[in-house]
Write a protein that holds these residues in place. Structure first.
Motif, PDB file in Angstrom:
ATOM      1  N   SER A   1      17.471 -20.270   5.880  1.00 60.18           N
ATOM      2  CA  SER A   1      16.388 -19.912   6.927  1.00 60.18           C
ATOM      3  C   SER A   1      15.053 -19.590   5.727  1.00 60.18           C
ATOM      4  O   SER A   1      15.198 -18.808   4.968  1.00 60.18           O
ATOM      5  CB  SER A   1      16.638 -19.051   7.930  1.00 60.18           C
TER       6      SER A   1
ATOM      7  N   THR B   1      15.169 -22.756  10.277  1.00 55.18           N
ATOM      8  CA  THR B   1      16.578 -22.759  10.000  1.00 55.18           C
ATOM      9  C   THR B   1      17.016 -24.164  10.031  1.00 55.18           C
ATOM     10  O   THR B   1      16.622 -24.933  10.694  1.00 55.18           O
ATOM     11  CB  THR B   1      17.263 -21.912  11.153  1.00 55.18           C
TER      12      THR B   1
ATOM     13  N   ASP C   1      20.118 -16.452  12.757  1.00 57.84           N
ATOM     14  CA  ASP C   1      21.012 -17.369  12.160  1.00 57.84           C
ATOM     15  C   ASP C   1      22.546 -17.224  12.412  1.00 57.84           C
ATOM     16  O   ASP C   1      23.010 -15.818  12.890  1.00 57.84           O
ATOM     17  CB  ASP C   1      21.046 -16.882  10.430  1.00 57.84           C
TER      18      ASP C   1
ATOM     19  N   LYS D   1      10.386 -18.409  11.759  1.00 58.55           N
ATOM     20  CA  LYS D   1      11.399 -18.883  11.352  1.00 58.55           C
ATOM     21  C   LYS D   1      11.913 -20.392  11.366  1.00 58.55           C
ATOM     22  O   LYS D   1      11.308 -21.095  12.387  1.00 58.55           O
ATOM     23  CB  LYS D   1      12.558 -17.957  12.359  1.00 58.55           C
TER      24      LYS D   1
END
Length: 653
Positions: free
Chosen positions: A196, A207, A246, A205
């Motif tokens: 990420s 990811t 995550d 973010k």
């Protein structure tokens, strides 16, 4: 002058806080999950708090909604932090939170580990100057042979293995996990990974790999587990989502695998994702239909291995949120799920088919001392909703009321809404909770009324029930804590009596007295007595269960700590079972149900090797003198002793 007084105050408090730092995180987790009735040994919830430790929230820039993403923080506590910042200016250090008089001391101590005053600095995309990482290796071995190993039904050895690595540099996070359960033949039976990029320009973010999506109050998006009703009567109802998280847990089926991005521009927040994930499934070979999607993650026997990755799940969707007037956040979400085999229809209101669409809208409005929040979700069949009002009546008194309505024909695959049941369906409920920090202790009280308009897991007919909890904490002396808790649940259930299903009233009452005290500065003791009463009308069932335990935590040296507990218990049956969260190696939650008559005890040792490594070991034992066999099926032990050994190595650099 006030600043200097605060700093002197902090220094004196910090002397105690440092000696208690390792207890704080574990205690938070135990407090949050103390009331869970799940036979749980799962690292997901532990990971949530560890992730928050790795990515602490800046208390000098966070708004009210950001602060409320800390799972144990209620509106009253978040508002106290903002009021302090407005009055005295920016915090010098996270420990300055300890100086907020209106904040619960336990929450203040815990917040030190999940907040920061360091500003996010825009770094080059590749910057190895801040390289850090951690590695966790764990092995668990049951010392008694279970039937599945003796009769050859289990393919692999008796070790449970867990290996996890995390690396962080610049704005990048890398995480990888390999896990194997006892009886599974492959060392990497489950593999998970994620990469990420965080807080880079408009990217909040980005990811790739495994992740979770959180949105609103959890009706269509949330993790596989969430905090439900508990001893904290106010803070557990309304949720604050973190969009993308995550994934580094061991649940093998309930996550997304693909790519997701969260972007911020001005007041707008956009999340998009795509996932394609193999799922364990039972497939009817004659019709090609999915008959079930098991989530145990076990692949030990031939039957369990035959359903390994037998289906594929494709998911895509998006979330758009916008902040308005510094007090209102609204959001809209869409999700499409598609399976490569059609799901078989198993009930009048259960989902069936291959493709499913979900739509949702959420809001959170904070004005002065009131927060109003809620979510409504539509699955192309019906609408589910939950709405809550949290009200700070004074700096010592908070109140929350919440109404949830999950129709019987509403279903969700990725959601976990607040409620009595875990499936966010077939439930209507009204929850009221209050927390009062009085001069003679802290009182939490909630009353939850619920009904199931259609048949449920415990009743063949529409049914109803209610539950209340009274929790009182009092400090009779310095470094002591007395806790009295009474919880009573009433449900209408169905039993087969004389060949006919009969509705009857069922009551379950827990009464607990808990006493924490420091014998010495480095020796903490905890004593508990708990009684369970289980009663049913018509059949005149009256059962009892009890639990007594004594545990200790001894810091022999700065690097060496001992934990231990001995539990005596006796219950008339499974109905009067008792639970007790117990300390385990870092990252493991252990909440075994205790049934029958017996003794459970454990001893755990933690030793810090140098400044970057820690080794942990735990021996636990369950002994039932009146039994000749324990458990059943492939898990059966031909003995009355069940003992386990755990080793773990943690390395940080």
């Amino acid at each position: 002058m006030i600043r200097y007084i605060i700093l002197i105050f902090l220094f004196s408090i910090n002397l105690f806080a440092q000696s208690d730092s390792t207890l704080t995180t574990d205690q938070i987790i135990q407090d949050l999950l103390e009331e869970s009735s799940i036979d749980l040994e799962e690292d997901y919830l532990y990971d949530l708090l560890e992730e928050l430790q790795d990515n602490p929230i800046n208390i000098n820039t966070a708004d009210i909604n950001t602060l409320l993403t800390i799972p144990f923080l209620d509106l009253n506590s978040a508002q106290a932090i903002l009021d302090f910042r407005e009055r005295f200016g920016k915090f010098f250090h996270a420990r300055e939170i300890l100086a907020i008089e209106t904040l619960d001391p336990n929450i203040a101590r815990a917040l030190q580990f999940f907040t920061t005053t360091e500003e996010v600095i825009t770094k080059p995309l590749i910057d190895l100057s801040g390289l850090s990482g951690e590695f966790r290796s764990r092995f668990v071995r049951d010392l008694q042979d279970r039937q599945g190993f003796l009769n050859g039904n289990y393919a692999g050895d008796e070790f449970k293995s867990y290996q996890r690595a995390k690396i962080k540099f610049g704005n990048f996070n890398f995480a990888g996990l390999i896990e194997k359960d006892p009886g599974e033949s492959k060392f990497n039976d489950f593999t998970s990974f994620s990469v990420s990029l965080n807080d880079y320009s408009y990217i909040k973010k980005l990811t790739a790999g495994d992740y979770l999506i959180e949105f609103g109050q959890g009706l269509i998006y949330w993790g596989p587990y969430s905090f439900g009703k508990g001893a904290e009567a106010v803070r557990t109802v309304s949720r604050s989502a973190k969009s993308i998280r995550d994934y580094t847990s061991t649940d093998e089926n309930q996550f997304y695998r693909g790519a997701a991005g969260n972007f911020i521009y001005d007041n707008f927040d956009l999340t998009v994702f795509y996932s394609y994930n193999k799922r364990d499934a039972n497939v009817d070979t004659s019709t090609g239909e999915l008959t079930s999607l098991p989530i145990s993650g076990y692949h030990r026997t031939q039957g369990e291995r035959s359903r390994f990755h037998q289906s594929a799940e494709r998911a895509l969707g998006g979330i758009l949120s916008v902040d308005l007037f510094n007090s209102l956040r609204i959001g809209f979400a869409y999700q499409n799920l598609e399976y490569d085999h059609p799901i078989r229809q198993t009930g009048l209101f259960n989902p069936y088919g291959k493709s499913f669409n979900f739509y949702s809208a959420t809001y959170s409005f904070v004005y002065n001392n009131v927060r109003i929040s809620g979510e409504a979700a539509y699955n192309e069949v019906s609408v589910a909703s939950i709405n809550s009002i949290e009200w700070i009546l004074s700096n010592k008194l908070s109140f929350v009321t919440s109404i949830r309505n999950y129709p019987r024909n509403f279903y969700t695959f990725k959601g976990t809404g607040f409620g009595e049941g875990s499936n966010t369906s077939n439930e209507f409920g009204i929850y009221n909770g209050i927390k009062w920090r009085s001069n003679f202790g802290i009182i939490n009280f909630y009353f939850d009324q619920f009904k199931f308009p259609y048949e449920s897991f415990t009743s063949d007919y529409p049914s109803s029930g209610n539950e209340f909890l009274f929790d009182y904490q009092f400090r009779p002396a310095t470094r002591t804590l007395l806790n009295l808790r009474v919880k009573r649940e009433f449900k209408e259930v169905t039993q087969n009596i004389d060949g006919s299903p009969t509705s009857l009233d069922q009551y379950r009452t827990n009464v607990r007295i808990n006493y924490d005290y420091y014998v010495l500065r480095n020796l903490r003791m905890r004593s508990r007595i708990e009684y369970v009463f289980f009663d049913q009308s018509i059949v005149e069932t009256h059962e009892k269960g009890y639990l007594l335990f004594q545990d200790f935590r001894y810091d022999a040296l700065d690097q060496l700590r001992f934990y231990g507990r001995i539990v005596l218990f006796e219950t008339d049956s499974f109905n009067s079972r008792v639970y007790q969260f117990e300390n385990d190696v870092r990252g493991v939650l252990n909440n075994p149900a205790l049934i029958g008559k017996g003794i459970r005890w454990y001893l755990m040792i933690e030793y810090d090797l140098f400044d970057f490594a820690r080794i942990s070991a735990k021996y636990s034992e369950l002994y039932k003198p009146d039994e000749v066999l324990l458990s059943s099926g492939n898990s059966q032990i031909n003995n009355n002793l069940d003992n386990r050994l755990t080793f773990q190595l943690d390395i940080k650099f």
